[in-house]
Design a protein around this motif. Structure first.
Motif, short mmCIF file in Angstrom:
data_model
loop_
_atom_site.label_atom_id
_atom_site.label_comp_id
_atom_site.label_asym_id
_atom_site.label_seq_id
_atom_site.Cartn_x
_atom_site.Cartn_y
_atom_site.Cartn_z
N SER A 115 0.85 -1.20 0.00
CA SER A 115 0.00 0.00 0.00
C SER A 115 0.88 1.24 0.00
O SER A 115 2.07 1.18 0.30
N LEU A 116 0.27 2.36 -0.34
CA LEU A 116 1.01 3.61 -0.40
C LEU A 116 0.06 4.78 -0.23
O LEU A 116 -1.15 4.63 -0.37
N GLY A 117 0.64 5.95 0.09
CA GLY A 117 -0.16 7.16 0.20
C GLY A 117 -0.21 7.75 1.59
O GLY A 117 0.06 7.06 2.59
N ALA A 118 -0.61 9.00 1.66
CA ALA A 118 -0.64 9.75 2.92
C ALA A 118 -2.00 9.72 3.60
O ALA A 118 -2.23 10.45 4.55
N SER A 119 -2.91 8.86 3.12
CA SER A 119 -4.28 8.88 3.63
C SER A 119 -4.36 8.68 5.13
O SER A 119 -5.18 9.31 5.81
N GLY A 120 -3.54 7.77 5.68
CA GLY A 120 -3.58 7.54 7.12
C GLY A 120 -3.14 8.75 7.91
O GLY A 120 -3.77 9.13 8.91
N ALA A 121 -2.05 9.39 7.48
CA ALA A 121 -1.56 10.60 8.15
C ALA A 121 -2.56 11.74 8.02
O ALA A 121 -2.81 12.48 8.99
N VAL A 122 -3.15 11.87 6.84
CA VAL A 122 -4.16 12.91 6.61
C VAL A 122 -5.39 12.66 7.47
O VAL A 122 -5.98 13.59 8.02
N SER A 123 -5.78 11.39 7.62
CA SER A 123 -6.91 11.06 8.48
C SER A 123 -6.65 11.47 9.93
O SER A 123 -7.57 11.89 10.64
N ALA A 124 -5.40 11.33 10.37
CA ALA A 124 -5.06 11.75 11.73
C ALA A 124 -5.29 13.25 11.91
O ALA A 124 -5.85 13.69 12.92
N VAL A 125 -4.87 14.03 10.93
CA VAL A 125 -5.07 15.49 10.98
C VAL A 125 -6.55 15.82 10.92
O VAL A 125 -7.06 16.66 11.68
N LEU A 126 -7.27 15.17 10.02
CA LEU A 126 -8.70 15.42 9.86
C LEU A 126 -9.46 15.15 11.15
O LEU A 126 -10.29 15.95 11.60
N PHE A 127 -9.16 14.03 11.82
CA PHE A 127 -9.92 13.68 13.02
C PHE A 127 -9.47 14.45 14.25
O PHE A 127 -10.26 14.66 15.18
N ALA A 128 -8.23 14.90 14.25
CA ALA A 128 -7.82 15.82 15.31
C ALA A 128 -8.64 17.11 15.19
O ALA A 128 -9.09 17.67 16.19
N SER A 129 -8.83 17.55 13.96
CA SER A 129 -9.62 18.76 13.71
C SER A 129 -11.07 18.57 14.10
O SER A 129 -11.69 19.45 14.71
N ILE A 130 -11.64 17.41 13.78
CA ILE A 130 -13.04 17.14 14.11
C ILE A 130 -13.25 17.11 15.62
O ILE A 130 -14.22 17.68 16.14
N LEU A 131 -12.35 16.45 16.34
CA LEU A 131 -12.49 16.38 17.79
C LEU A 131 -12.31 17.75 18.44
O LEU A 131 -13.01 18.10 19.39
N TRP A 132 -11.38 18.54 17.90
CA TRP A 132 -11.12 19.85 18.47
C TRP A 132 -12.23 20.85 18.13
O TRP A 132 -12.57 21.70 18.93
N MET A 133 -12.80 20.70 16.94
CA MET A 133 -13.82 21.65 16.47
C MET A 133 -15.04 20.91 15.92
O MET A 133 -15.29 20.92 14.71
N PRO A 134 -15.80 20.22 16.76
CA PRO A 134 -16.95 19.45 16.28
C PRO A 134 -18.04 20.33 15.68
O PRO A 134 -18.91 19.84 14.96
N GLU A 135 -17.99 21.62 15.99
CA GLU A 135 -19.01 22.54 15.46
C GLU A 135 -18.77 22.91 14.02
O GLU A 135 -19.60 23.57 13.38
N GLY A 136 -17.63 22.48 13.47
CA GLY A 136 -17.31 22.80 12.08
C GLY A 136 -18.17 22.02 11.11
O GLY A 136 -19.02 21.20 11.49
N GLY A 137 -17.96 22.28 9.82
CA GLY A 137 -18.71 21.59 8.78
C GLY A 137 -17.79 21.09 7.69
O GLY A 137 -16.69 21.62 7.50
N ILE A 138 -18.23 20.05 6.99
CA ILE A 138 -17.43 19.44 5.93
C ILE A 138 -18.28 19.29 4.69
O ILE A 138 -19.43 18.84 4.75
N TYR A 139 -17.73 19.68 3.56
CA TYR A 139 -18.39 19.51 2.27
C TYR A 139 -17.76 18.34 1.54
O TYR A 139 -16.54 18.18 1.51
N LEU A 140 -18.60 17.51 0.93
CA LEU A 140 -18.14 16.40 0.13
C LEU A 140 -18.56 16.62 -1.32
O LEU A 140 -19.57 17.26 -1.59
N LEU A 141 -17.77 16.06 -2.24
CA LEU A 141 -18.11 16.16 -3.65
C LEU A 141 -19.48 15.54 -3.90
O LEU A 141 -19.82 14.50 -3.35
N PHE A 142 -20.27 16.20 -4.73
CA PHE A 142 -21.58 15.73 -5.17
C PHE A 142 -22.66 15.81 -4.09
O PHE A 142 -23.78 15.37 -4.33
N ILE A 143 -22.31 16.33 -2.91
CA ILE A 143 -23.32 16.55 -1.87
C ILE A 143 -23.44 18.06 -1.66
O ILE A 143 -22.50 18.69 -1.18
N PRO A 144 -24.58 18.66 -2.06
CA PRO A 144 -24.68 20.13 -2.11
C PRO A 144 -25.00 20.80 -0.78
O PRO A 144 -25.60 21.86 -0.74
#
Length: 209
Positions: free
Chosen positions: A120-149
């Motif tokens: 396997s390869l890629g930074a997805s695991g490291a990026v997930s760590a950053v993403l979930f640190a952000s979610i736990l620290w700022m649960p009031e935030g919002g996330i946009y996904l492609l194709f979901i308006p």
């Protein structure tokens, strides 16, 4: 809140892009840098546990990971700098990212250290760590996904993401390292709790309110 350029986030992105682009053209380099649990176990090639974070399968894979890192990494690094001070804050972000990449490799390694066909390869695991640190620290935030308006609450996205990645890791056969995504996300949560345990109770208080 006004953001400024944060060198650790940008430096990681620049290094990852340069190395990934080189690996796209150099199959031998890509093979040497890829995460290969069998080689780690039998040949003691421990460097692969981290080197694979810098290479990607294709341009789409690279772009998506770096886009998410750019979007959430700057915010998380700003928070750490504001909370711990400029020097220590940058160190915390560096540790979050790279230890997250290492932690994301643990579950895939334990499942495949005797499997000569798994890589396997890629930074997805490291990026997930950053993403979930952000979610736990700022649960009031919002996330946009492609194709979901519409915006998805960060806390809800986090719960759904963990459930999906865990289910897919158990199901297998997708060609995607869902177990690494899950492991990185869990590490991001643990890291935040280690440096600011109150964020755990704040998270649950927010979603219950």
């Amino acid at each position: 809140m006004e953001l400024i350029n944060f060198p650790v986030t940008i430096a990681i992105i620049i290094a990852t892009v340069i190395i990934s682009l080189k690996a796209f053209k150099d199959a031998e380099m890509k093979y040497k840098w890829i995460f290969y649990p069998y080689k780690v176990n039998h040949n003691n090639e421990f460097y692969r546990i981290l080197s694979h974070v810098f290479i990607h399968g294709d341009m789409t894979h690279l772009f998506f990971n770096m886009f998410v890192l750019f979007s959430f990494g700057q915010n998380m690094e700003y928070i750490f700098i504001h909370y711990f001070g400029e020097g220590l804050g940058s160190v915390h972000f560096f540790l979050l990212y790279f230890l997250g990449g290492l932690a994301a490799s643990l579950w895939p390694y334990t499942r495949n250290y005797n499997n000569p066909n798994y890589m396997s390869l890629g930074a997805s695991g490291a990026v997930s760590a950053v993403l979930f640190a952000s979610i736990l620290w700022m649960p009031e935030g919002g996330i946009y996904l492609l194709f979901i308006p519409f915006e998805i609450p960060a806390w809800l996205f986090g719960i759904l993401y963990l459930a999906f990645e865990y289910y897919m890791s158990k199901k297998g056969g997708t060609g995607i390292a869902h177990d690494a995504h899950f492991g990185g996300a869990i590490f991001g949560i643990i890291y935040v709790l280690l440096i600011n345990f109150s964020k755990g109770s704040e998270f649950f208080e927010y979603i219950l309110s």
